[in-house]
Scaffold this active site. Sequence first.
Site, PDB file in Angstrom:
ATOM      1  N   GLN A 268       0.817  -1.206   0.000  1.00  0.00           N
ATOM      2  CA  GLN A 268       0.000   0.000   0.000  1.00  0.00           C
ATOM      3  C   GLN A 268       0.861   1.272   0.000  1.00  0.00           C
ATOM      4  OE1 GLN A 268      -3.200   0.358  -0.494  1.00  0.00           O
ATOM      5  NE2 GLN A 268      -3.534  -1.862  -0.642  1.00  0.00           N
ATOM      6  N   SER A 269       1.968   1.226  -0.706  1.00  0.00           N
ATOM      7  CA  SER A 269       2.901   2.353  -0.740  1.00  0.00           C
ATOM      8  C   SER A 269       2.306   3.587  -1.408  1.00  0.00           C
ATOM      9  CB  SER A 269       4.171   1.939  -1.490  1.00  0.00           C
ATOM     10  OG  SER A 269       4.955   3.058  -1.833  1.00  0.00           O
ATOM     11  N   ASN A 270       2.311   4.715  -0.707  1.00  0.00           N
ATOM     12  CA  ASN A 270       1.917   5.999  -1.289  1.00  0.00           C
ATOM     13  C   ASN A 270       2.982   6.499  -2.261  1.00  0.00           C
ATOM     14  OD1 ASN A 270      -0.309   6.076   0.540  1.00  0.00           O
ATOM     15  ND2 ASN A 270       1.057   6.899   2.106  1.00  0.00           N
TER      16      ASN A 270
ATOM     17  N   THR B  13       4.920   4.884  -4.308  1.00  0.00           N
ATOM     18  CA  THR B  13       4.876   4.299  -5.651  1.00  0.00           C
ATOM     19  C   THR B  13       3.806   4.962  -6.514  1.00  0.00           C
ATOM     20  OG1 THR B  13       3.391   2.519  -4.926  1.00  0.00           O
ATOM     21  CG2 THR B  13       5.757   2.073  -4.844  1.00  0.00           C
TER      22      THR B  13
END
Length: 418
Positions: free
Chosen positions: A117-119, A121
Site C-alpha cells: 500500500q505504498s503511497n 509508488t
Amino acid sequence: MALSLPEALAKLPRHPLLYSHPSPIHPLPALTSYLNNTPSTPSSKPTPQIRLFAKREDQSSLLACSGNKYRKLEYIVPDILSPQPLYSSYPNNTPHPNPTTQPTAKPTTLVTEGAVQSNHTIQVSSLANHLNLTSLVLLHKGTGGGLTAAHDKTSFLRTGNPQIAHLLGADVRVLEPGSTNGGQIDTVEPVLAELRAAGKTPYWIPSGASLHPLGGVGYARCAFEIAAQEKQLGARFDYIFVACGSGSTVGGLIAGFKMLERMESSSPPQKGNNKPPRKIIGIINSPTKPQTWHEERVLRFARQAGTLIGLEDAAQAITLEEDVHLDGRFAGAAYGVLDEDTKAAMEIAARKEALILDPVYTGKVLRGVMEWVEGGELVGDWEGRVGVAGDGDGEGPLNALFIHTGGQAALAAYADIE
C-alpha cells in the site's frame, strides 16, 4: 508566495509539481478544545493552552493522491530530465564516477519500490505520466504486516494504492516475502537489466526517495514555506509533528529550520525570536528497526540536505542530541498494521474536524500528538526548554503543527477493519 530562501537552495534546480500556493495550514479548533479539556494535575502556575494546526500536504498538488513525496520529487525531476542523469544508479543513487563519459540517454522508465500500500509508488507513477515516461513499481508482500493482518488478503492486494497504480498505467509487480533488497534476494537489479535489454533507460528512485541524494531538499524548502505561513497566521509553531518512515521528510525539515534559525539570528530582533528553537518530532511508524537506527539515518539525511542548501558546517551544526527527536511509542505491532489506538485517533480526527487520516502514517502521528498533549509531555518539555533558554517569550499559547502527509487512498484496503 515568495519565500526568503538561502542562496544555495534558491539555485538548486527544481521542477514544480506543487500548486503555486503553499499547501494550506489551518487551525484544528475542535481538536484543540477536546485535548485542552483533559483534566490536569494541580500546579502552582497556569498550564499554557496548546493550539493545534494542520499543514495539508495531502492538498499540495494536482497530481494523483497528493502527499509528501511530490515535494521531494520536485528536486529529483531535473536530474531525471537531464540527458546525462547523475543519480540514476542502483542501489543508492550515488553519483556516476565519471559523468562526462556516460552515454547520453534520457530515462524512459521510472522504477521504484515499496510496501503493497505504498503511497510513494503512486506518486512516482503519477510523476512518470506527468513527464511522459513509463513507470514500473515493485510491491513487496513482506514489507510490514499490513497484508498479514488483513482479513481479506486478496482485496488488500488489489484495492487502495495498487488499484490506483494500475489505473495510472504502471507496470506493477508484486513480489513474495524475502525478495526485498534488504533480504536474501535482490530483485531490483535484474528488473533494471531487463529494461535495458528491452532498449529502455531506467531511472531508479529508492523507496520514499530518501536514499536519493536530493531526497531531503524538498522538506528543507518546506521549512521556509512554513515560516512564511507563520507570518500570515500570526502564530509561530513551537512543535512540528510529522511521520518518520524512510526518514528524509524529517531530516529535510530539521535542516531547513536549522538554516532558518541561523538566518533569523542575523536579522533584526522580532517578537518571538528569543523563543527556544522550533522542535521537530518524528513519529516512527514501523518497529522493524530500533529507534537508534532511525535517529542515525535521519541525522545523516539532515546533514546531507543541510549541506546542499548552504549550511556549510552542517555536520557540526546539526547534532543528534539537539536536533533529532523521534518517538517510537506509536509504531504499533508492525508497519502498515492498524492498531486500536491509532484507529481511535483516526475516528476522533474524523468526528471532531472531518479530518481523514491514513492508517499507516498520519493516524499514528496524530495519536502521538494526542499523547504528547493529553499526557502533559508537550507542556513539560516546553517549560524545561524555556527554563534553559531563559524567560524570553515563554508565555502565551503553545502552537503545535501536525503535518498531514497524505495516504488516504490506502483506506480502501483496510475496509475489513471497522
